[in-house]
Design a protein around this motif. Structure first.
Motif, mmCIF file in Angstrom:
data_model
loop_
_atom_site.group_PDB
_atom_site.id
_atom_site.type_symbol
_atom_site.label_atom_id
_atom_site.label_comp_id
_atom_site.label_asym_id
_atom_site.label_seq_id
_atom_site.Cartn_x
_atom_site.Cartn_y
_atom_site.Cartn_z
ATOM 1 N N VAL A 270 -7.009 0.216 0.972
ATOM 2 C CA VAL A 270 -5.646 0.707 1.195
ATOM 3 C C VAL A 270 -5.518 1.276 2.595
ATOM 4 O O VAL A 270 -4.556 0.992 3.328
ATOM 5 C CB VAL A 270 -5.270 1.764 0.142
ATOM 6 N N SER A 271 -6.486 2.086 3.023
ATOM 7 C CA SER A 271 -6.459 2.663 4.364
ATOM 8 C C SER A 271 -6.470 1.582 5.436
ATOM 9 O O SER A 271 -5.791 1.703 6.465
ATOM 10 C CB SER A 271 -7.660 3.599 4.562
ATOM 11 N N ALA A 272 -7.223 0.510 5.187
ATOM 12 C CA ALA A 272 -7.289 -0.586 6.153
ATOM 13 C C ALA A 272 -5.937 -1.278 6.286
ATOM 14 O O ALA A 272 -5.497 -1.601 7.398
ATOM 15 C CB ALA A 272 -8.363 -1.585 5.731
ATOM 16 N N PHE A 273 -5.254 -1.505 5.168
ATOM 17 C CA PHE A 273 -3.943 -2.157 5.227
ATOM 18 C C PHE A 273 -2.896 -1.254 5.865
ATOM 19 O O PHE A 273 -2.028 -1.716 6.611
ATOM 20 C CB PHE A 273 -3.507 -2.600 3.835
ATOM 21 N N ALA B 291 0.848 -1.196 0.000
ATOM 22 C CA ALA B 291 0.000 0.000 0.000
ATOM 23 C C ALA B 291 0.880 1.240 0.000
ATOM 24 O O ALA B 291 1.778 1.374 0.832
ATOM 25 C CB ALA B 291 -0.913 -0.005 1.227
ATOM 26 N N THR B 292 0.618 2.142 -0.928
ATOM 27 C CA THR B 292 1.402 3.364 -1.056
ATOM 28 C C THR B 292 0.939 4.413 -0.049
ATOM 29 O O THR B 292 -0.256 4.679 0.076
ATOM 30 C CB THR B 292 1.270 3.930 -2.482
ATOM 31 N N GLU B 293 1.908 5.016 0.644
ATOM 32 C CA GLU B 293 1.608 6.123 1.549
ATOM 33 C C GLU B 293 1.754 7.466 0.844
ATOM 34 O O GLU B 293 0.980 8.391 1.083
ATOM 35 C CB GLU B 293 2.546 6.088 2.752
ATOM 36 N N ALA B 294 2.772 7.596 -0.018
ATOM 37 C CA ALA B 294 3.012 8.854 -0.719
ATOM 38 C C ALA B 294 3.851 8.572 -1.957
ATOM 39 O O ALA B 294 4.570 7.572 -2.029
ATOM 40 C CB ALA B 294 3.736 9.854 0.178
#
Length: 295
Positions: free
Chosen positions: A128-131, A49-52
Motif C-alpha cells: 500500500v505504501s509503495a502504491f 490504496a486508502t490514505e485515511a
C-alpha cells in the motif's frame, strides 16, 4: 479503528487525470464523506490504496472493508459496489490500468500481461505504501526513481498476487441464456430495450431473467445495461466526442442523465473525464474547493 477525516475536508472531492509519464495510465484521488458507489464495473484493472478512513464494499458475493494497509484490486468487468458504512469519510488514491497500460507495464517488468487476481482485498501495508508513493510522485520525480516506484508497486503486486489466465467474469458464465442476454444487450445498448422482449428472446420469463442477473452478476438487467452505456460513453469521449454527443450515441436520454449515472458509478463527471482524457491536466469536482496536490 480507521482515523476520522479532518472536518475541513467535508464534501465529496475528486481529481482524475492521465499520467504525463505513462499516458495510458489513469489516476484518481478522492476524499469522500457521503458518496456511495452503486454496483458497477470498469473496463480496466482498478487498484486503490486508502490514505485515511475507509468504506465497505461488496464484491464476489461478500461484504468487505477498505482500510489503511489494505490494497483493493478489481479485475476488468468485475462488478463491485461501495459505501462509507460507519466511517466518517474515505480518502484514497486509485490507478486505472487498461489493456494498453497493462501491456506496457508488464513488458517493462518482464511479466506476461495475461494476469488476474483471485481476491479483491490484499493486506500488505508495504505494498500500500509503495502504491501511495507512486501515485504522489509518478509525474513529479526523476525518471529512474519513477521506474523504481513502478517496480516496487505494480511489479511486486503482479509477481506476488497475480494469477495467470485472466478470465472475463461474463465470458466465464456457464449459463447459456444469461450469456445470450448479455450479448444482446452489448450489441443493442443504444436502443430502448424491454425486459419482456429480452426475456422472451432468451427463453426465460422476466422474473427468471432478473434472478439470474442478480445471482450471477450481482446486478439487475437495467443496471448492467446502464454499465454497457457508460462504457460506450467513456470510449466515445476517449476518442474525442463531447459529453453531449457521447450521451446520445450511448443511449442516454440526454447529457444530464449521462452525468448523473457517470458520476455515481465513477466518482467524476463526464466533463472531467473528457478533459482529462484530452490531456488537460488534473480535473476535479467539489462542493467546495478542488483537492490540493498534498491530499
Amino acid at each position: 479503528m480507521s482515523p476520522a477525516l479532518d472536518p475541513a475536508t467535508a464534501g465529496n472531492r475528486t481529481l482524475y487525470w492521465r499520467s504525463r509519464r505513462l499516458p495510458r495510465l489513469r489516476l484518481m484521488q478522492a476524499a469522500l464523506t457521503d458518496h456511495s458507489y452503486p454496483t458497477h464495473s470498469h473496463d480496466a484493472f482498478v487498484i486503490a490504496a486508502t490514505e485515511a478512513g475507509g468504506s465497505a464494499f461488496y464484491s464476489r458475493g461478500s461484504h468487505q472493508i477498505a482500510r489503511p494497509g489494505r490494497l483493493l484490486v478489481f479485475n476488468p468487468q468485475e462488478p463491485h459496489a461501495g459505501h462509507l458504512n460507519q466511517s466518517a469519510g474515505w480518502r484514497y488514491r486509485a490507478f486505472y490500468l487498461g489493456e494498453e497500460a497493462l501491456t506496457e507495464l508488464c513488458a517493462d517488468a518482464g511479466l506476461e500481461p495475461d494476469v488476474g487476481f483471485c481476491q479483491n482485498a490484499i493486506d500488505d501495508p508495504g505494498l500500500v505504501s509503495a502504491f501511495l508513493a507512486l501515485h504522489r510522485r509518478l509525474d513529479r520525480c526523476d525518471p529512474l526513481l519513477a521506474d523504481e516506484l513502478l517496480e516496487r508497486s505494480f511489479g511486486a503486486l503482479f509477481r506476488t498476487h497475480g494469477q495467470p489466465g485472466r478470465a472475463d467474469p461474463e465470458e466465464a458464465l456457464d449459463d447459456h441464456r444469461l450469456g445470450l442476454a448479455l450479448e444482446l444487450m452489448r450489441a443493442r445498448f443504444g436502443e430502448p430495450l424491454l425486459l419482456k422482449s429480452l426475456a422472451r428472446e432468451v427463453g426465460l420469463t422476466p422474473f427468471q431473467l432478473i434472478r439470474r442477473f442478480k445471482r450471477r452478476l450481482g446486478m439487475t438487467p437495467y443496471a448492467r445495461l446502464q454499465q454497457f452505456r457508460l462504457e460506450a460513453a467513456a470510449r466515445l469521449m476517449r476518442q474525442g466526442a463531447a459529453p453531449s454527443q457521447a450521451a446520445v450515441e450511448a443511449g442516454f436520454y440526454d447529457q444530464s442523465a449521462l452525468t448523473r449515472h457517470f458520476k455515481r458509478a465513477f466518482g467524476v463527471t463526464p466533463g472531467q473525464f473528457a478533459l482529462a482524457e484530452q490531456g488537460n491536466g488534473k480535473q476535479g469536482n467539489s462542493r467546495q474547493d478542488p483537492l490540493s496536490g498534498g491530499v
